[in-house]
Design a protein around this motif. Structure first.
Motif, short mmCIF file in Angstrom:
data_model
loop_
_atom_site.label_atom_id
_atom_site.label_comp_id
_atom_site.label_asym_id
_atom_site.label_seq_id
_atom_site.Cartn_x
_atom_site.Cartn_y
_atom_site.Cartn_z
N PHE A 1 -2.63 -1.36 -8.10
CA PHE A 1 -3.03 -1.57 -7.02
C PHE A 1 -3.97 -3.02 -7.24
O PHE A 1 -3.93 -4.10 -6.58
CB PHE A 1 -4.28 -0.77 -6.28
N GLU A 2 -4.49 -3.24 -8.48
CA GLU A 2 -5.16 -4.30 -9.02
C GLU A 2 -4.26 -5.50 -8.80
O GLU A 2 -4.82 -6.58 -8.61
CB GLU A 2 -5.78 -4.13 -10.15
N GLY A 3 -2.94 -5.20 -9.27
CA GLY A 3 -2.12 -6.28 -9.39
C GLY A 3 -1.66 -6.82 -7.92
O GLY A 3 -1.63 -7.95 -7.70
N TRP A 4 -1.38 -5.83 -6.98
CA TRP A 4 -1.26 -6.20 -5.64
C TRP A 4 -2.29 -7.21 -5.01
O TRP A 4 -2.34 -8.03 -4.37
CB TRP A 4 -1.10 -4.93 -4.68
N ASN B 1 -2.16 -1.06 4.60
CA ASN B 1 -0.94 -0.22 5.07
C ASN B 1 0.43 -0.74 4.44
O ASN B 1 1.33 -0.14 4.39
CB ASN B 1 -0.77 -0.09 6.54
N ASP B 2 0.55 -2.03 4.06
CA ASP B 2 1.64 -2.39 3.18
C ASP B 2 1.58 -1.93 1.85
O ASP B 2 2.60 -2.31 1.29
CB ASP B 2 1.48 -4.26 3.50
N TYR B 3 0.58 -1.55 1.15
CA TYR B 3 0.54 -1.34 -0.08
C TYR B 3 1.25 0.24 -0.05
O TYR B 3 0.66 1.18 0.48
CB TYR B 3 -0.98 -1.18 -0.56
N ARG B 4 2.31 0.36 -0.96
CA ARG B 4 3.04 1.44 -0.87
C ARG B 4 3.00 2.26 -2.09
O ARG B 4 3.58 3.37 -2.14
CB ARG B 4 4.52 1.25 -0.66
N GLY B 5 2.03 2.07 -3.09
CA GLY B 5 1.53 2.56 -4.07
C GLY B 5 2.62 2.29 -5.16
O GLY B 5 2.71 2.79 -6.48
N GLU B 6 3.55 1.10 -5.16
CA GLU B 6 4.32 0.88 -6.13
C GLU B 6 3.44 -0.13 -6.75
O GLU B 6 3.16 -1.38 -6.38
CB GLU B 6 5.62 0.27 -5.32
N LYS C 1 -8.11 3.06 5.01
CA LYS C 1 -7.07 2.93 6.13
C LYS C 1 -7.49 3.39 7.37
O LYS C 1 -7.00 3.01 8.50
CB LYS C 1 -5.65 3.56 5.66
N THR C 2 -8.24 4.63 7.29
CA THR C 2 -8.84 5.01 8.38
C THR C 2 -10.13 4.46 9.04
O THR C 2 -10.60 4.69 10.15
CB THR C 2 -9.29 6.38 8.20
N GLY C 3 -10.50 3.14 8.38
CA GLY C 3 -11.42 2.45 8.93
C GLY C 3 -12.96 2.82 8.35
O GLY C 3 -13.83 2.49 9.01
#
Lengths: 190, 251
Positions: A74-77, A66-71, A18-20
């Motif tokens: 991660f692999e599924g997302w 940034n859209d991934y909120r940890g819900e 996220k920080t590049g």
């Protein structure tokens, strides 16, 4: 010569991405690339096309971290992004339907598919890739990903009836391909 | 016998759901190049948005302070012209432009030892409300300086307007007022040319050029330091509040 290695959790990698941090992006890519290419392969005609889908998918993953909120996993997302990327690729290129001559398939002797376990993953992948893009998309979304016909209709922009009929035709073609493949195997064995 | 649909689905799901294939090197190379391109595009958009915001802000500030500032600028321009009189040296040609208020031209068409012909033409725009800025003792009359060795007055054809004879002893010429005008005007022009010739090397320079087009004051509404590629703000002039950073080399 000493090699220093550090293991990162996925959450740490995501934060750094996220920080590049380009190195973190590369590590994240290497961690999931082979699995995600497996997903894309099912939607593509060949590996080259699957790699194009994978590339587009990973660019979306990095730009939407940034859209991934940890819900959820991660692999599924990431997998969902790859599927949508593959469908988008299919829509963009809008390939002509590769109609398989079912009469030719029907003429082959139908063998009782009592030994489907003889078919390995590469054989089955080859069969799926022989389907026309529309059939392939619907079969993947319904049979493997578990989407409903309503969801498939929304994703692909078709009616539910069209989704059902395409799935039915895809299944028929695959059954014939499986039977023919089993027949060949029996012939080789005999 | 044919395979049931559910069994077929289960076969494909079991075999293909978790299949893994190693991608070639070109995929990561393509990802990095596309990400670079996107980042550059994003940066460019941000710069454009920032520039647009600054220009809008400047315009808004200028519009808000325009009335006061305009009066101040006009007063500053009037002062040197108002001190000038038309007691001009013979054989001198002076041109005084006071824009947009007045355009005054003064032409003397005779050498010193010849018959002096001093012709003054004052052009006043029709829409002008205030009187001309030049201090003329009698604005509607032409002043003719008559020296001792010239007996005859100038021919009426040479004079466009009414005229009167001036006795130089009674009304002596002031010392070279035109020279003052001539000394001032070219200096301004040179400065203006120097400003125009100044190259725009950076984003700050571009903004300076934009601001200078709008704000004609010496201390601009906002000034940037465009030296060495830096774009720091070096001065702000909001009328009441003025902040100016002195350059290091000047101190």
């Amino acid at each position: 010569m000493m090699f220093l290695e550090r293991t990162f959790t996925i959450d740490e990698l995501i934060k750094r991405c996220k920080t590049g941090d380009r190195k973190a992006c590369e590590l994240l890519y290497k961690g999931f690339a082979s699995k995600m290419l497996g997903v894309c392969m099912r939607y593509a005609t060949d590996k080259m096309e699957a790699e194009d889908m994978l590339q587009n998918g990973f660019i979306k993953v990095f730009s939407r971290l940034n859209d991934y909120r940890g819900e959820g996993l991660f692999e599924g997302w990431m997998r969902r992004i790859m599927i949508h990327s593959s469908i988008e690729y299919y829509r963009k290129h809008h390939k002509m339907l590769q109609v398989i001559d079912t009469t030719e398939l029907a003429s082959t002797p139908l063998v009782d598919a009592s030994a489907p376990a003889n078919l390995n993953a590469a054989d089955l992948m080859d069969m799926v890739q022989q389907l026309s893009p529309g059939y392939r998309m619907v079969l993947n979304l319904y049979a493997i990903e578990g989407y409903s016909h309503k969801e498939i209709a929304e994703i692909m922009g078709i009616s539910e009836g069209a989704s059902k009929s395409q799935l039915s035709r895809a299944r028929n073609i695959l059954k014939q391909l499986v039977n023919r493949s089993n027949g060949r195997k029996y012939e080789y064995a005999g | 016998m044919n395979m049931p649909d559910k069994e077929l689905d289960a076969l494909f799901r079991a075999q293909l759901n978790n299949i893994e294939t190693e991608p070639s090197e070109r995929v990561w190379a393509g990802i990095t190049s596309q990400m670079e391109a996107k980042a550059m595009q994003r940066r460019r958009r941000l710069r454009m948005a920032a520039a647009a915001a600054i220009v809008m802000l400047l315009t808004a500030c200028l519009l808000a302070t325009r009335n006061n500032d305009t009066n101040a600028v006009v007063t500053m321009k009037k002062e040197p012209v108002a001190q000038t009189s038309i007691n001009a040296m013979p054989s001198a040609v002076a041109s005084v432009n006071v824009k947009p208020m007045v355009k005054t031209q003064l032409a003397v068409s005779a050498p010193v030892h010849d018959k002096p012909k001093v012709v003054a033409a004052i052009q006043e725009p029709a829409e002008m409300e205030s009187p001309p800025l030049l201090t003329v003792q009698e604005p509607q009359e032409i002043m003719i300086a008559q020296t001792k060795d010239i007996a005859a007055p100038p021919a009426p054809d040479d004079i466009a307007l009414t005229h009167k004879i001036i006795n130089p002893e009674a009304e002596p010429f002031q010392t070279k007022p035109v020279a003052i005008i001539q000394a001032n005007l070219p200096a301004d022009n040179e400065q203006g040319k120097a400003t125009e010739k100044k190259k725009i090397n950076s984003f700050g320079g571009l903004l300076n050029a934009l601001v200078s087009k709008i704000d004609k004051r010496k201390d601009k509404l906002i000034e940037f330091n465009d030296a060495d590629g830096e774009n720091n703000i070096t001065g702000i002039n909001l009328g009441i509040i003025r902040i100016k950073k002195e350059e290091e080399d000047q101190q």
